[in-house]
Design an enzyme around this catalytic site. Structure first.
Site, PDB file in Angstrom:
ATOM      1  N   ARG A 243     -84.558 -36.806  13.508  1.00 35.95           N
ATOM      2  CA  ARG A 243     -84.485 -35.547  12.776  1.00 35.95           C
ATOM      3  C   ARG A 243     -84.091 -35.818  11.324  1.00 35.95           C
ATOM      4  O   ARG A 243     -83.231 -36.664  11.063  1.00 35.95           O
ATOM      5  CB  ARG A 243     -83.426 -34.611  13.396  1.00 35.95           C
ATOM      6  CG  ARG A 243     -83.811 -33.956  14.709  1.00 35.95           C
ATOM      7  CD  ARG A 243     -84.932 -32.921  14.526  1.00 35.95           C
ATOM      8  NE  ARG A 243     -85.264 -32.267  15.776  1.00 35.95           N
ATOM      9  CZ  ARG A 243     -86.217 -32.663  16.620  1.00 35.95           C
ATOM     10  NH1 ARG A 243     -86.949 -33.729  16.334  1.00 35.95           N
ATOM     11  NH2 ARG A 243     -86.457 -31.993  17.742  1.00 35.95           N
ATOM     12  N   GLU A 272     -88.975 -29.518   6.559  1.00 36.17           N
ATOM     13  CA  GLU A 272     -90.326 -29.825   7.042  1.00 36.17           C
ATOM     14  C   GLU A 272     -91.149 -28.556   6.951  1.00 36.17           C
ATOM     15  O   GLU A 272     -90.655 -27.513   7.402  1.00 36.17           O
ATOM     16  CB  GLU A 272     -90.276 -30.317   8.488  1.00 36.17           C
ATOM     17  CG  GLU A 272     -89.650 -31.697   8.596  1.00 36.17           C
ATOM     18  CD  GLU A 272     -89.640 -32.250  10.017  1.00 36.17           C
ATOM     19  OE1 GLU A 272     -90.222 -31.605  10.917  1.00 36.17           O
ATOM     20  OE2 GLU A 272     -89.045 -33.305  10.215  1.00 36.17           O
ATOM     21  N   HIS A 291     -94.101 -35.522  11.111  1.00 39.79           N
ATOM     22  CA  HIS A 291     -93.448 -35.261  12.400  1.00 39.79           C
ATOM     23  C   HIS A 291     -94.459 -35.285  13.560  1.00 39.79           C
ATOM     24  O   HIS A 291     -94.699 -34.273  14.218  1.00 39.79           O
ATOM     25  CB  HIS A 291     -92.697 -33.917  12.358  1.00 39.79           C
ATOM     26  CG  HIS A 291     -91.603 -33.831  13.391  1.00 39.79           C
ATOM     27  ND1 HIS A 291     -90.432 -33.138  13.197  1.00 39.79           N
ATOM     28  CD2 HIS A 291     -91.500 -34.363  14.644  1.00 39.79           C
ATOM     29  CE1 HIS A 291     -89.666 -33.234  14.282  1.00 39.79           C
ATOM     30  NE2 HIS A 291     -90.295 -33.982  15.173  1.00 39.79           N
TER      31      HIS A 291
HETATM   32  O1  LIG Z   1     -87.925 -33.146  19.745  1.00 39.17           O
HETATM   33  C1  LIG Z   1     -89.095 -33.447  19.948  1.00 39.17           C
HETATM   34  O2  LIG Z   1     -89.624 -33.384  21.062  1.00 39.17           O
HETATM   35  C2  LIG Z   1     -89.964 -33.907  18.817  1.00 39.17           C
HETATM   36  O3  LIG Z   1     -89.303 -33.949  17.630  1.00 39.17           O
HETATM   37  C3  LIG Z   1     -91.227 -33.086  18.733  1.00 39.17           C
HETATM   38  O4  LIG Z   1     -92.009 -33.510  19.778  1.00 39.17           O
END
Ligand SMILES: O=C(O)[C@H](O)CO
Length: 325
Positions: A243, A272, A291
């Site tokens: 993240r 984002e 992402h």
């Molecule tokens: O948390 C998640 O699953 C990813 O960041 C998106 O697939």
């Protein structure tokens, strides 16, 4: 269940993978937000009223205001993601709302992407491709486009859960010399993988590659700050596929501009999407992906099915495939 008693489920996107939506169709009355972009808050608040379940994703903030608007009929919130930092877990628990998420099914895809990003960044692939297409490739040259390889390198992984471990197993096949990890708790799997638990500081100072796979939580927020980057080697490559909030992005920009670290590969940023005028886009030593860690076709389909099954089990009172405890 007769038609009159169908569960009401809100799906926050029109383009959720079909496999999960098809499962829900059989038992639920579906309200689907008609658009491939995040549902605006005001529309989310309107649409959520009276539903029993919400099928959401990481761009949907599930906060107190939304839960208040939903009312007491809401029993399950299921996200098509392993991360759940967009959900106010405390508020859901207070109201007895179950939370479903999608661990395991995306581990391989995310680990794969982490390795792809690592290689892309360290071996400067986007830069090299650009040179090849634009005339920069005038001759083979002994030091041109060189970058650090993984063989004999020390690799440090921050966050040694499912994804961190899957990354470690893959990284090892590149003949690295040492695998280090930092995690709140000791991980029993580490021994077999051949990874050693160290402090965050030790990992930063010793690693040639620092890979962040930790979940975003109050304890991990901006743990990669100015201080952390200063402790890293000038030759270090930093990779983040978890993240953006785990990184103080201004500190990262500074570290990349000043040569405090060599390069960074990011699948996640703050915010984002990353604005086009972000200084990160101007840096040759930064590779940015939008992402896409779990964006493998079958993976997304499996995630969708798990999300649907989480909702159905939560509403029917049976064991959810993956309930956040
Ligand atoms: O948390 C998640 O699953 C990813 O960041 C998106 O697939």
């Amino acid at each position: 269940m007769g038609n009159s008693k169908k569960f009401k489920v809100l799906i926050s996107r029109s383009d959720m993978p079909e496999s999960g939506v098809d499962i829900l169709k059989k038992q639920c009355e579906l309200k689907v937000w008609d658009g491939p972009l995040p549902i605006p808050k005001a529309d989310f608040i309107k649409s959520v009223q009276g539903v029993n379940g919400i099928y959401c994703c990481i761009t949907d903030k599930i906060d107190k205001e939304l839960l208040d608007a939903a009312g007491p009929e809401l029993k399950v919130v299921a996200t098509i993601s392993v991360g759940y930092d967009h959900i106010d877990v405390g508020e859901c628990k207070k109201r007895g709302i179950k939370i479903g998420y999608t661990p395991d099914v995306l581990t391989d895809a995310t680990a794969e992407l982490t390795l792809a990003l690592l290689l892309c960044t360290s071996r400067r692939l986007p830069e090299a491709m650009h040179e090849a297409r634009t005339g920069g490739w005038v001759s083979w040259a002994p030091t041109w486009m060189t970058g650090p390889g993984l063989a004999d390198a020390t690799v440090g992984i921050v966050g040694f859960g499912r994804i961190g471990q899957a990354v470690a197993k893959r990284v090892k096949s590149f003949n690295t010399s040492q695998l280090l990890y930092f995690n709140r708790s000791e991980k029993s799997e580490a021994k077999e993988i051949g990874a050693t638990k160290v402090s965050f500081d030790e990992l930063l100072t010793k690693s040639d590659f620092v890979i962040c796979c930790a979940a975003l939580a109050p304890e991990t927020k901006e743990m990669f700050n100015r201080n952390a980057f200063k402790k890293m080697k000038n030759s270090a490559v930093f990779i983040n596929t978890s993240r953006g909030g785990i990184v103080d992005q201004n500190a990262l920009i500074e570290a990349l501009q000043n040569g405090t670290i060599r390069a960074a590969g990011l699948d996640v940023t703050s915010p984002e999407p990353l604005p086009l005028d972000s200084p990160l886009f101007k840096l040759k030593n930064c590779v940015i992906l939008p992402h896409i860690g779990s964006a493998a076709i079958q993976t997304r389909s499996n995630m969708s099915e798990m999300t649907a099954n989480n909702i159905l089990a939560g509403l029917n009172g049976t064991k959810m495939p993956a309930q956040l405890e």
